[in-house]
Motif scaffolding. Sequence first.
Motif, short mmCIF file in Angstrom:
data_model
loop_
_atom_site.label_atom_id
_atom_site.label_comp_id
_atom_site.label_asym_id
_atom_site.label_seq_id
_atom_site.Cartn_x
_atom_site.Cartn_y
_atom_site.Cartn_z
N GLU A 1 48.29 -11.85 -51.68
CA GLU A 1 47.33 -12.44 -52.62
C GLU A 1 47.31 -11.70 -53.96
O GLU A 1 47.22 -12.31 -55.02
CB GLU A 1 45.92 -12.44 -52.02
CG GLU A 1 44.94 -13.16 -52.94
CD GLU A 1 43.50 -13.11 -52.43
OE1 GLU A 1 43.29 -13.00 -51.21
OE2 GLU A 1 42.59 -13.17 -53.29
N HIS A 2 47.40 -10.38 -53.93
CA HIS A 2 47.27 -9.60 -55.17
C HIS A 2 48.62 -9.14 -55.72
O HIS A 2 48.66 -8.30 -56.60
CB HIS A 2 46.34 -8.42 -54.93
CG HIS A 2 44.93 -8.84 -54.63
ND1 HIS A 2 44.04 -9.21 -55.61
CD2 HIS A 2 44.28 -9.02 -53.46
CE1 HIS A 2 42.88 -9.57 -55.05
NE2 HIS A 2 43.01 -9.47 -53.74
N LYS A 3 49.69 -9.69 -55.17
CA LYS A 3 51.05 -9.34 -55.64
C LYS A 3 51.22 -7.81 -55.77
O LYS A 3 51.61 -7.27 -56.80
CB LYS A 3 51.34 -10.02 -56.97
CG LYS A 3 51.20 -11.53 -56.87
CD LYS A 3 51.79 -12.27 -58.03
CE LYS A 3 51.86 -13.76 -57.80
NZ LYS A 3 50.69 -14.38 -57.12
N VAL A 4 50.90 -7.16 -54.68
CA VAL A 4 50.88 -5.70 -54.64
C VAL A 4 52.30 -5.13 -54.66
O VAL A 4 53.20 -5.65 -53.99
CB VAL A 4 50.12 -5.25 -53.36
CG1 VAL A 4 50.36 -3.80 -53.04
CG2 VAL A 4 48.63 -5.54 -53.51
N LYS A 5 52.49 -4.08 -55.46
CA LYS A 5 53.82 -3.46 -55.55
C LYS A 5 53.96 -2.27 -54.58
O LYS A 5 55.04 -2.02 -54.06
CB LYS A 5 54.05 -2.94 -56.98
CG LYS A 5 54.13 -4.05 -58.04
CD LYS A 5 55.59 -4.39 -58.27
CE LYS A 5 55.80 -5.55 -59.20
NZ LYS A 5 55.18 -5.38 -60.51
N THR A 6 52.86 -1.53 -54.41
CA THR A 6 52.94 -0.37 -53.52
C THR A 6 51.78 -0.41 -52.52
O THR A 6 50.64 -0.61 -52.91
CB THR A 6 52.82 0.96 -54.33
OG1 THR A 6 53.60 0.85 -55.50
CG2 THR A 6 53.24 2.15 -53.50
N VAL A 7 52.13 -0.22 -51.25
CA VAL A 7 51.11 -0.18 -50.20
C VAL A 7 50.99 1.27 -49.71
O VAL A 7 52.02 1.92 -49.46
CB VAL A 7 51.48 -1.09 -49.01
CG1 VAL A 7 50.37 -1.12 -47.98
CG2 VAL A 7 51.82 -2.49 -49.49
N LEU A 8 49.77 1.76 -49.61
CA LEU A 8 49.54 3.13 -49.14
C LEU A 8 48.72 3.08 -47.85
O LEU A 8 47.86 2.22 -47.69
CB LEU A 8 48.73 3.94 -50.15
CG LEU A 8 49.19 4.01 -51.60
CD1 LEU A 8 48.22 4.88 -52.40
CD2 LEU A 8 50.57 4.60 -51.67
N LEU A 9 48.99 4.04 -46.98
CA LEU A 9 48.15 4.20 -45.79
C LEU A 9 47.56 5.59 -45.83
O LEU A 9 48.25 6.54 -46.20
CB LEU A 9 49.02 4.02 -44.53
CG LEU A 9 48.33 4.18 -43.18
CD1 LEU A 9 47.31 3.07 -42.95
CD2 LEU A 9 49.35 4.18 -42.03
N GLY A 10 46.29 5.73 -45.48
CA GLY A 10 45.68 7.06 -45.50
C GLY A 10 44.54 7.19 -44.51
O GLY A 10 44.01 6.19 -44.02
N GLY A 11 44.18 8.44 -44.20
CA GLY A 11 43.07 8.70 -43.27
C GLY A 11 43.58 9.14 -41.91
O GLY A 11 44.77 8.97 -41.60
N GLY A 12 42.69 9.69 -41.10
CA GLY A 12 43.09 10.24 -39.81
C GLY A 12 43.85 9.26 -38.93
O GLY A 12 44.81 9.64 -38.24
N VAL A 13 43.46 7.97 -38.94
CA VAL A 13 44.12 6.97 -38.08
C VAL A 13 45.55 6.67 -38.58
O VAL A 13 46.35 6.09 -37.86
CB VAL A 13 43.25 5.69 -37.99
CG1 VAL A 13 43.83 4.68 -37.02
CG2 VAL A 13 41.82 6.04 -37.55
N ALA A 14 45.85 7.12 -39.80
CA ALA A 14 47.21 6.94 -40.33
C ALA A 14 48.23 7.75 -39.51
O ALA A 14 49.44 7.59 -39.68
CB ALA A 14 47.27 7.35 -41.80
N ALA A 15 47.73 8.62 -38.62
CA ALA A 15 48.65 9.34 -37.72
C ALA A 15 49.15 8.43 -36.61
O ALA A 15 50.13 8.76 -35.93
CB ALA A 15 47.92 10.53 -37.11
N ASN A 16 48.50 7.28 -36.44
CA ASN A 16 48.83 6.41 -35.31
C ASN A 16 50.21 5.78 -35.48
O ASN A 16 50.48 5.05 -36.44
CB ASN A 16 47.75 5.31 -35.19
CG ASN A 16 47.94 4.49 -33.95
OD1 ASN A 16 48.73 3.57 -33.92
ND2 ASN A 16 47.21 4.83 -32.91
N LYS A 17 51.08 6.06 -34.53
CA LYS A 17 52.49 5.63 -34.65
C LYS A 17 52.63 4.12 -34.66
O LYS A 17 53.45 3.56 -35.37
CB LYS A 17 53.30 6.21 -33.48
CG LYS A 17 53.64 7.65 -33.66
CD LYS A 17 54.80 8.03 -32.71
CE LYS A 17 54.77 9.53 -32.46
NZ LYS A 17 54.76 9.88 -31.05
#
Length: 392
Positions: free
Chosen positions: A317-333
């Motif tokens: 929807e927002h024509k995103v160029k870069t996606v980031l993941l962050g936070g403790g749950v970002a450790a989840n494989k």
Amino acid sequence: MRIFAIETSCDETAIAIAEFSRTKVRVLSHIVLSQIPIHKKFGGVVPNLAKREHQRNLVPILLRSLKESKLFYRRKSDFQLEVRLPKIEKILEREQELLLQFQKHILSLKTPPIDAIAITYGPGLAPALWVGVNFAKALAYLWKKPLIPVNHMAGHLYSALLQKEPRNSKHEARNYKSLEFLISNLEFPVLALLVSGGHTELVLMRGHGKYKILGETLDDAAGEAFDKVARILGLGYPGGPEISRLAEKGDPKKYPLPSPMIHTKDYNFSFSGLKTATLYLYRSKIGTIIPKNDIAAAFQKAAVDVLVKKTIRAVKEHKVKTVLLGGGVAANKELRGRLNQEVSKNLNSCLLLPDSSLTGDNALMIATAAYFSGKKKAPFKLGADANVKLGD
Ligand code: KG4
Ligand code: ZN
């Protein structure tokens, strides 16, 4: 720019000292002291215990970080200290234990060659945040350095920019010596999926420090749901790592659970119903050998499905160029893998996953957010804000 950063928003006492350029960060010190063993027996973080532990640990960690980074020098004598002491006593009046250590160990130090002090001022647990904020204020006043207040979630967001150089890949981030990270270039618009123990949000960024929350959880945070389900299954705290360990051995399709709000048109989330559904599934198996692996796998799949689906919809929807993941749950494989799989189908965007050593709370992420988006503030104007949101 050399930044000294402090993080005390929850149950980790962390200090980092890092030198930034646009493309690289050299980590001079990066210390995270976890209080998990202390809070474990209560099944969650106890705010006043966290405050007590931060008070006890900040000065020893600071001394260690200055030694590690070779910025530790004792001063010979300084008559100005006498003048400064009353104000420091005022700043730390609610942290008497910290004040005593400050007087004993910090006043005798030479001002280290740093450019600014970055400090997490919220969101988080108020008593825990205030210890860090007051400590940073006292240091900024003593050392005559600017303070940069940082939103904890901005820290998680910016942690994804730090990518280890291949030659350092064997190093743990805790193995700070000569550790360097490359800083990825951000192409805007950026979308960040932030998933921690206290928050779950999708944040759109059109420039550094320009945040718009597209959606967030209406009840439990994703990490909180992992922790609660772990408790249902009789696993330890924090539950996220335990659930994902069991889920690897389970079949997520055997007892499928619904992904709450997966079909709603907004970008909000809800995890409390999923937790209850998992509880009912668990109860229905009492009296048999409880298939904990399959239950953990089903819960994890339902949570990851909705997180990934809404992220990808926002990317489009927002024509995103870069996606980031962050936070403790970002450790989840599972979450990392699925997000990677789905973003790579969208040829116009790239995904930045935080190094696994930086997904939990730490001060290097606070230094990074301060470098890119921080605004210096006069020390005495700063207070903690337990409920502040990105973009406020
Ligand atoms: O960001 P964080 O360290 O602290 C907060 O700011 O809340 O996040 C902690 C949360 C905990 O709920 C923990 O269970 C979760 O992150 N977590 C995980 C995993 N590792 C930590 N959740 C799912 N899978 C994991 N591997
Ligand atoms: Zn956090």
